[in-house]
Design a protein around this motif. Structure first.
Motif, PDB file in Angstrom:
ATOM      1  N   THR A  72      10.862  40.637 -27.004  1.00 28.57           N
ATOM      2  CA  THR A  72      10.045  41.850 -27.271  1.00 28.57           C
ATOM      3  C   THR A  72      10.015  42.775 -26.046  1.00 28.57           C
ATOM      4  O   THR A  72       9.627  43.924 -26.154  1.00 28.57           O
ATOM      5  N   LEU A  73      10.472  42.256 -24.895  1.00 28.96           N
ATOM      6  CA  LEU A  73      10.421  43.076 -23.674  1.00 28.96           C
ATOM      7  C   LEU A  73      11.597  44.051 -23.675  1.00 28.96           C
ATOM      8  O   LEU A  73      12.757  43.648 -23.763  1.00 28.96           O
ATOM      9  N   PRO A 102       6.172  52.149 -12.103  1.00 25.60           N
ATOM     10  CA  PRO A 102       5.008  52.955 -12.533  1.00 25.60           C
ATOM     11  C   PRO A 102       4.160  52.188 -13.556  1.00 25.60           C
ATOM     12  O   PRO A 102       4.626  51.207 -14.134  1.00 25.60           O
ATOM     13  N   PRO A 103       2.934  52.633 -13.741  1.00 28.02           N
ATOM     14  CA  PRO A 103       2.070  51.996 -14.756  1.00 28.02           C
ATOM     15  C   PRO A 103       2.734  52.071 -16.130  1.00 28.02           C
ATOM     16  O   PRO A 103       3.405  53.035 -16.463  1.00 28.02           O
ATOM     17  N   GLY A 104       2.540  51.000 -16.912  1.00 31.17           N
ATOM     18  CA  GLY A 104       3.028  51.039 -18.297  1.00 31.17           C
ATOM     19  C   GLY A 104       4.510  50.783 -18.442  1.00 31.17           C
ATOM     20  O   GLY A 104       5.131  51.135 -19.442  1.00 31.17           O
ATOM     21  N   GLY A 112       5.775  47.575 -18.119  1.00 26.60           N
ATOM     22  CA  GLY A 112       6.014  46.218 -18.620  1.00 26.60           C
ATOM     23  C   GLY A 112       5.889  45.108 -17.598  1.00 26.60           C
ATOM     24  O   GLY A 112       6.375  43.997 -17.826  1.00 26.60           O
ATOM     25  N   LYS A 113       5.219  45.367 -16.477  1.00 19.09           N
ATOM     26  CA  LYS A 113       5.113  44.313 -15.443  1.00 19.09           C
ATOM     27  C   LYS A 113       4.285  43.132 -15.977  1.00 19.09           C
ATOM     28  O   LYS A 113       4.682  41.987 -15.911  1.00 19.09           O
ATOM     29  N   SER A 114       3.103  43.443 -16.518  1.00 21.72           N
ATOM     30  CA  SER A 114       2.248  42.346 -17.038  1.00 21.72           C
ATOM     31  C   SER A 114       2.913  41.676 -18.237  1.00 21.72           C
ATOM     32  O   SER A 114       2.852  40.455 -18.404  1.00 21.72           O
ATOM     33  N   SER A 115       3.590  42.474 -19.044  1.00 20.43           N
ATOM     34  CA  SER A 115       4.282  41.900 -20.221  1.00 20.43           C
ATOM     35  C   SER A 115       5.383  40.959 -19.758  1.00 20.43           C
ATOM     36  O   SER A 115       5.626  39.911 -20.364  1.00 20.43           O
ATOM     37  N   ASN A 169       2.297  49.217  -8.204  1.00 24.76           N
ATOM     38  CA  ASN A 169       2.830  50.505  -8.600  1.00 24.76           C
ATOM     39  C   ASN A 169       3.400  51.251  -7.377  1.00 24.76           C
ATOM     40  O   ASN A 169       4.052  52.273  -7.530  1.00 24.76           O
ATOM     41  N   LEU A 205      12.983  48.939 -28.164  1.00 22.09           N
ATOM     42  CA  LEU A 205      11.654  49.267 -28.725  1.00 22.09           C
ATOM     43  C   LEU A 205      11.796  49.726 -30.177  1.00 22.09           C
ATOM     44  O   LEU A 205      10.995  49.343 -31.049  1.00 22.09           O
ATOM     45  N   TYR A 238       9.820  47.924 -32.976  1.00 19.56           N
ATOM     46  CA  TYR A 238       8.686  48.627 -33.611  1.00 19.56           C
ATOM     47  C   TYR A 238       9.045  49.193 -34.989  1.00 19.56           C
ATOM     48  O   TYR A 238       8.198  49.339 -35.853  1.00 19.56           O
ATOM     49  N   PRO A 284       7.893  52.945 -21.010  1.00 20.86           N
ATOM     50  CA  PRO A 284       8.026  52.215 -22.287  1.00 20.86           C
ATOM     51  C   PRO A 284       6.697  52.150 -23.042  1.00 20.86           C
ATOM     52  O   PRO A 284       6.672  52.169 -24.272  1.00 20.86           O
TER      53      PRO A 284
HETATM   54  N1  LIG Z   1       9.278  47.167 -21.101  1.00 22.88           N
HETATM   55  C1  LIG Z   1       8.408  47.039 -22.106  1.00 22.88           C
HETATM   56  N2  LIG Z   1       8.768  46.417 -23.248  1.00 22.88           N
HETATM   57  C2  LIG Z   1       7.917  46.290 -24.267  1.00 22.88           C
HETATM   58  N3  LIG Z   1       6.646  46.762 -24.255  1.00 22.88           N
HETATM   59  C3  LIG Z   1       6.249  47.397 -23.145  1.00 22.88           C
HETATM   60  C4  LIG Z   1       7.088  47.558 -22.008  1.00 22.88           C
HETATM   61  N4  LIG Z   1       6.401  48.209 -21.043  1.00 22.88           N
HETATM   62  C5  LIG Z   1       5.187  48.432 -21.553  1.00 22.88           C
HETATM   63  N5  LIG Z   1       5.089  47.955 -22.791  1.00 22.88           N
HETATM   64  C6  LIG Z   1       3.921  48.032 -23.684  1.00 22.88           C
HETATM   65  O1  LIG Z   1       2.975  48.851 -23.000  1.00 22.88           O
HETATM   66  C7  LIG Z   1       1.735  48.164 -22.790  1.00 22.88           C
HETATM   67  C8  LIG Z   1       1.450  48.090 -21.287  1.00 22.88           C
HETATM   68  O2  LIG Z   1       2.449  47.262 -20.688  1.00 22.88           O
HETATM   69  P1  LIG Z   1       2.113  46.435 -19.380  1.00 22.88           P
HETATM   70  O3  LIG Z   1       0.678  46.083 -19.354  1.00 22.88           O
HETATM   71  O4  LIG Z   1       3.081  45.332 -19.285  1.00 22.88           O
HETATM   72  O5  LIG Z   1       2.380  47.525 -18.269  1.00 22.88           O
HETATM   73  P2  LIG Z   1       2.217  47.348 -16.694  1.00 22.88           P
HETATM   74  O6  LIG Z   1       3.494  47.699 -16.069  1.00 22.88           O
HETATM   75  O7  LIG Z   1       1.635  46.011 -16.389  1.00 22.88           O
HETATM   76  O8  LIG Z   1       1.143  48.472 -16.407  1.00 22.88           O
HETATM   77  P3  LIG Z   1       0.166  48.534 -15.136  1.00 22.88           P
HETATM   78  O9  LIG Z   1       1.009  48.765 -13.934  1.00 22.88           O
HETATM   79  O10 LIG Z   1      -0.746  49.663 -15.439  1.00 22.88           O
HETATM   80  O11 LIG Z   1      -0.544  47.232 -15.085  1.00 22.88           O
HETATM   81  C9  LIG Z   1       1.881  46.781 -23.338  1.00 22.88           C
HETATM   82  O12 LIG Z   1       1.049  46.686 -24.489  1.00 22.88           O
HETATM   83  C10 LIG Z   1       3.310  46.645 -23.787  1.00 22.88           C
HETATM   84  O13 LIG Z   1       3.372  46.218 -25.131  1.00 22.88           O
END
Ligand SMILES: Nc1ncnc2c1ncn2[C@@H]1O[C@H](COP(=O)(O)OP(=O)(O)OP(=O)(O)O)[C@@H](O)[C@H]1O
Ligand SMILES: [Mg+2]
Length: 482
Positions: free
Chosen positions: A202-203, A243-245, A247-250, A358, A390, A394, A417
Motif C-alpha cells: 500500500t506504500l 516533507p510532511p505527508g 509516508g514516513k510513519s506509514s 522533516n 496510489l 485507491y 502522496p
Molecule cells: N507514500 C505513501 N504511500 C501511501 N500513502 C501515503 C504515502 N504518504 C502518505 N500517505 C498517506 O498520507 C497519510 C499521512 O502519511 P504519513 O503519516 O505516513 O506521513 P508522514 O511522512 O509521517 O507525515 P509527517 O511528517 O507529518 O509525520 C497517511 O494516511 C497515508 O495513508
C-alpha cells in the motif's frame, strides 16, 4: 489336597487385597511408581526404541517449560491434521483458534526421512492428585543422535517461530515518569495492540527504491550470524526524511508488518535524563523497532551553530515549542548517541532504530552518521510512479487517458502522496475514477498557481533584503568616510 491349596491361595489373595485396601493412597502411588520404574527398565533392555519426556512445568519454579510450549505449538501446527482427538485453545486476542493434541493422543511425525512418535501424556501426582502433563517423544535407537541433536532443535526453533508469527504485536509508548514510584506503578512502557494496515504494497513510492528497502530489511532480519561474525550488535538504523505527508510513519508501520516486529514509539521529551533513556532501551524486547519521530524537534540536537540571521528568522512558535518540550527532559545529544551506537545499544538484539524528520539538514552529523543511521531514505513528493501505485490502491485502475496529464503536472508541481491520496479517495458512490482524477488535476493546477505566487513573493522579499543590505553597506561607507 488341591482344594486345600486353592483355599490357602484364596485366603492369601484376600489378605493381600485387604492390606492393599487399608494402605494409604500415597503408598499405592509409590508402589505403582516403583513397579512402573522397573517395568520400564525391563522393557528398555529388550525394546529398540528410546523415549524422551518433556514436562509441562519445571519443578523447581513451577514455571511453564518453554520447550513444552514450543513443542505444543509445533505439534499444533504440524500434526493437528493427523491426530484423531484435538482440543481447541483460544488465547486472549489470538487471531485464530489453536488446535492441539488431546490428552493421551499419539501422532507420527516424519523429518528428513526419520519417523518419530509424539504422545501427549498426563500423570496424577502428589497428595492433592495434581494433573501433570508431558509430551513423550519416541524414536528408534538407531536415530538417537539425529533426533537428540537435530530434530529436537528443529521442533523448538519451529515452535518459537510459530509463536512469534501468531503473537499479538504491540505498539509501546514511554510513560512520563517523574519518580521511582511512578516507574514502579506504571512501568517504563505502556502498550496497545498494534494493528496498522500499512504494508509495502500500500506504500506508494518509486518501485526501485521500495525494492531496495525491502531487500535491506529482509537481509537484516536473516543476518544474526553475520552480525555476530563481524562483531556488531544486531541492530540497524534508518533515517526517514522528507516533507510532511510523504509516508514516513506509514513506512514504519509497513516495516513492522513486514518483519512482524513490535514498535516502541519513543517520545524523547518525556524522558527524564540519559539514565532514563538507557532504562527504556533495556526494557525493549528483541524483534522490535524503536522509533523517534520528528527527531529534529524532539530535543535541541542540532549540532551546527545556526547563523545569527537564520536564528532570528526561526519563527518564535517553533522556539516556544522546542523550549516547552525541553523543559521536562535532560537527555543530551551524547546520551542519545550512546543510546544508538554506544555500549548500551548492544543490549538486546534484532532491533531497528528509526528516526523521522522533516528537516534533515538541521540534524547533527554525528547523530545520523553510518553506524547510527545506516540507511538514509528520502520520502519525497509524489512522482508519476508513486501516483500510479496510489491510483491502483485507491481507484483500482492501472491506466487512464488522464494519466499523461497528471504525470506531466506532477513533474511541474510538488504535491505530497498524502494530498494526492486525499484527492483520489472517492467521497461518495457517485465519484468514479474519472471524477477523482479530474479533482486531482484541479488540485495540481491550484498548487501550481500557489507555488507561482509564492515564488513571486519570495523574489520580492529577496530583492528587498538585497536592497536593505545595499543601504546598510552605503551607510557603513558614509560612516567610514565621515
Ligand atoms: N507514500 C505513501 N504511500 C501511501 N500513502 C501515503 C504515502 N504518504 C502518505 N500517505 C498517506 O498520507 C497519510 C499521512 O502519511 P504519513 O503519516 O505516513 O506521513 P508522514 O511522512 O509521517 O507525515 P509527517 O511528517 O507529518 O509525520 C497517511 O494516511 C497515508 O495513508
Ligand atoms: Mg509521521
Amino acid at each position: 489336597m488341591f482344594a486345600d491349596n486353592m483355599r490357602q491361595l484364596g485366603q492369601l489373595i484376600a489378605t493381600a487385597m485387604f492390606i492393599w485396601a487399608i494402605l494409604p493412597e500415597w503408598f499405592h502411588q509409590q508402589f505403582r511408581q516403583f513397579l512402573e520404574k522397573y517395568f520400564v527398565k525391563l522393557i528398555g533392555y529388550v525394546c529398540p526404541y528410546i523415549k524422551i519426556k518433556f514436562d509441562e512445568y519445571n519443578d523447581e519454579y513451577f514455571q511453564r517449560s518453554k520447550a513444552y510450549a514450543a513443542i505444543e505449538r509445533y505439534l499444533g501446527a504440524n500434526s493437528s491434521d493427523k491426530a484423531k482427538r484435538l482440543k481447541a485453545n483460544v488465547f486472549r486476542n489470538c487471531k485464530s483458534v489453536v488446535l492441539n493434541m488431546d490428552d493421551y493422543e499419539e501422532v507420527v511425525d516424519k523429518f528428513k526421512g526419520v519417523t518419530v512418535w509424539w504422545a501427549s501424556c498426563v500423570t496424577i501426582r502428589g497428595r492433592n492428585e495434581e494433573e501433570r502433563r508431558f509430551y513423550r517423544l519416541t524414536c528408534h535407537r538407531k536415530d538417537r543422535d539425529f533426533v537428540t541433536k537435530v530434530y529436537v532443535k528443529h521442533v523448538l526453533d519451529e515452535g518459537e517461530a510459530i509463536a512469534l508469527r501468531s503473537r499479538q504485536r504491540k505498539l509501546y509508548t514511554n510513560n512520563k515518569n517523574e519518580s521511582a514510584w511512578d516507574v514502579y506503578r506504571r512501568g517504563t512502557w505502556s502498550s496497545i495492540v498494534f494493528e496498522h494496515p500499512s504494508t509495502f504494497d500500500t506504500l506508494a513510492m518509486d518501485p526501485r527504491k521500495k525494492k531496495e528497502i525491502l531487500d535491506d530489511l529482509m537481509t537484516f532480519s536473516r543476518s544474526k550470524d553475520y552480525y555476530k561474525k563481524i562483531g556488531k550488535s544486531w541492530k540497524r538504523g534508518y533515517l526517514l526524511y522528507g516533507p510532511p505527508g510523504t509516508g514516513k510513519s506509514s513506512m514504519i508501520a509497513a516495516m513492522a508488518n513486514l518483519l512482524e516486529y513490535d514498535i516502541y514509539d519513543l517520545e524523547l521529551a518525556s524522558v527524564k535524563d540519559n539514565t532514563g533513556l538507557r532504562k527504556l532501551l533495556i526494557e525493549t524486547s528483541s524483534k522490535s523497532i524503536i522509533v523517534i519521530e520528528d527527531i529534529d524537534c524532539s530535543l535541541d540536537l542540532t549540532g551546527q551553530r545556526k547563523s545569527k540571521k537564520e536564528d532570528d528568522k526561526e519563527d518564535e512558535k517553533e522556539k516556544k515549542k522546542k523550549k516547552k518540550k525541553e523543559e521536562g527532559s535532560e537527555v543530551t545529544l551524547s546520551g542519545l548517541l550512546n543510546f544508538i551506537d554506544g555500549l548500551w545499544s548492544a543490549c538486546g538484539s534484532e532491533r531497528l532504530i528509526v528516526f523521522t524528520t522533516n528537516h534533515v539538514k538541521k540534524l547533527d552529523p554525528a547523530l545520523i552518521r553510518r553506524g547510527r543511521m545506516d540507511k538514509h531514505i528520502e520520502m519525497s513528493y509524489c512522482c508519476f510512479e508513486t501516483f500510479k501505485v496510489l491510483a491502483k490502491n485507491y481507484l483500482d485502475i492501472e491506466s487512464h487517458e488522464l494519466f499523461e496529464t497528471i504525470g506531466r503536472m506532477l513533474g511541474e508541481t510538488k504535491m505530497t502522496p498524502a494530498d494526492v491520496a486525499e484527492n483520489l479517495m472517492p467521497k461518495s458512490n457517485e465519484e468514479v475514477a474519472e471524477i477523482c482524477l479530474k479533482k486531482l488535476i484541479k488540485s495540481l493546477e491550484d498548487a501550481k498557481e500557489v507555488a507561482r505566487l509564492k515564488a513571486m513573493e519570495d523574489e520580492k522579499i529577496k530583492a528587498k533584503d538585497e536592497e536593505d543590505e545595499d543601504e546598510d553597506d552605503e551607510e557603513e561607507e558614509e560612516e567610514v568616510d565621515s
